[in-house]
Design an enzyme around this catalytic site. Sequence first.
Site, short mmCIF file in Angstrom:
data_model
loop_
_atom_site.label_atom_id
_atom_site.label_comp_id
_atom_site.label_asym_id
_atom_site.label_seq_id
_atom_site.Cartn_x
_atom_site.Cartn_y
_atom_site.Cartn_z
N ASN A 1 -4.39 -1.07 -15.09
CA ASN A 1 -3.44 -0.89 -13.98
C ASN A 1 -3.55 -1.99 -12.93
O ASN A 1 -2.61 -2.69 -12.67
CB ASN A 1 -3.67 0.44 -13.26
CG ASN A 1 -2.85 1.58 -13.84
OD1 ASN A 1 -1.98 1.35 -14.67
ND2 ASN A 1 -3.12 2.79 -13.40
N ALA B 1 -1.15 -3.55 4.34
CA ALA B 1 -1.10 -3.63 5.81
C ALA B 1 -1.67 -4.93 6.34
O ALA B 1 -2.69 -4.94 7.04
CB ALA B 1 -1.83 -2.42 6.41
N ARG C 1 -5.50 -11.28 6.39
CA ARG C 1 -6.21 -10.30 7.23
C ARG C 1 -5.46 -8.98 7.13
O ARG C 1 -4.24 -8.95 7.34
CB ARG C 1 -6.24 -10.73 8.70
CG ARG C 1 -7.23 -11.81 9.02
CD ARG C 1 -7.21 -12.10 10.52
NE ARG C 1 -8.19 -13.11 10.86
CZ ARG C 1 -8.02 -14.41 10.68
NH1 ARG C 1 -6.89 -14.87 10.16
NH2 ARG C 1 -8.96 -15.26 11.03
N ASP D 1 -2.48 10.20 -16.88
CA ASP D 1 -2.68 8.74 -16.94
C ASP D 1 -4.14 8.39 -16.69
O ASP D 1 -4.68 7.45 -17.29
CB ASP D 1 -1.79 8.05 -15.90
CG ASP D 1 -0.34 8.05 -16.30
OD1 ASP D 1 -0.05 8.00 -17.51
OD2 ASP D 1 0.53 8.11 -15.40
#
Length: 266
Positions: free
Chosen positions: A122, A185, A148, A45
Site C-alpha cells: 500500500n 498537513a 515541514r 484488506d
Amino acid sequence: MKFAIQSRNDEYSNELMDRAKTYLSDFGLEWNEQSPDIVISIGGDGTLLHAFHRYREQLSTVAFVGIHTGHLGFYADWKPSEIEKLVISIAKHQFEVIQYPLLEATINYRNTEEQSVYLALNESTIKSPDVTLVMDVELNDSHFERFRGDGLCMSTPSGSTAYNKALGGAVIHPSLEAMQLTEMASINNRVFRTVGAPLVLPAHHVCVLKPVKAPDFMVTIDHLQLLHKDVKSIQYRVAKEKVRFARFRPFPFWTRVHDSFIDSDV
Ligand code: NAD
C-alpha cells in the site's frame, strides 16, 4: 497445487478457512504453509496485507486472492457466499495472474553501512516523534523542497485508494508503474514552502528524504510501524518485485473504486 490460508482469526473467518481447507483438500490440493502456490486471505484488506508480508520472500511464485468477511475490500473482493465457486476455480486452475507494482523503501543509517530494505503493497509513511517532521526531499539527486508538516506518504498505485486517498492523493490505476508522494498537513506560509500537491513519479525515478533536524522517525510499511533511529536517508522507488493476484473473473479496478466509494450492493 499447494495452498495456504491467512485468516483474520475471528470466528467467522476461521470457520470459512476450515471450509475452504476441507474443500480444497477434497479436490486433491495440498495444504502447504511453507511454499504455497496460492494464498487465500480471509478477512479484510488488512488480512491480505499480513499475508503479503508473510510471503514477502516468495512473491515471484505466490498468487494472492482475498475473501472479505466484513465490507468489500480492495484486495479482499470475494464474498463468503462465493467460496464454493472460488474453490472450484482454484482446483481447476481457472484463473489468470495479474501483477501490481510495489514500493521499495531503503533506510540508511548514520555510522553504519547497514540498511533496512522493505517492500510495501500500500504505502510507506514518515512521521516524526517530535511535533513537526522536517525533511529535505530530493528527486533524482536534486533538491526539491524542505518539507515541514505532520508527515509524508509514498504510496503504490493499488495503495492509492487507501491512506493516499485520505491525504488528497489521486487514485492511480495499478497498471501504471508509479509511486505517489503526498503531504500530511504541510506548513505553508511566507517562510516555509512546499509544492502542496501530490507528486506521481515514474518507475525510473528515485525520491530520497533526508533529515534536517532530529534523525529519528516513525516509519510505516503498510500496517507495520517502527521507530528508526539515527537515520541518514530514506529512499523510495518503484520495486523491481511485483505482487501477483489470482484473478478468476473480470472485476475492473474502476468498478472496484465505484463499489467501494460510491455505492455497491456487495
Ligand atoms: P485495516 O485493515 O483496518 O485498514 C484500514 C482501512 O483501509 C480498511 O477499511 C481497509 O479496507 C482499507 N484499505 C486497506 N488497503 C486498502 C486499499 N489498498 N484500498 C482501499 N482501502 C484499503 O487496518 P490496517 O491493517 O492497519 O491497515 C493498514 C492500512 O490502513 C494502511 O496500509 C493504510 O493504507 C490504511 N490507513 C489509512 C488511514 C486513512 O485513511 N486515514 C490511516 C492509517 C492507515
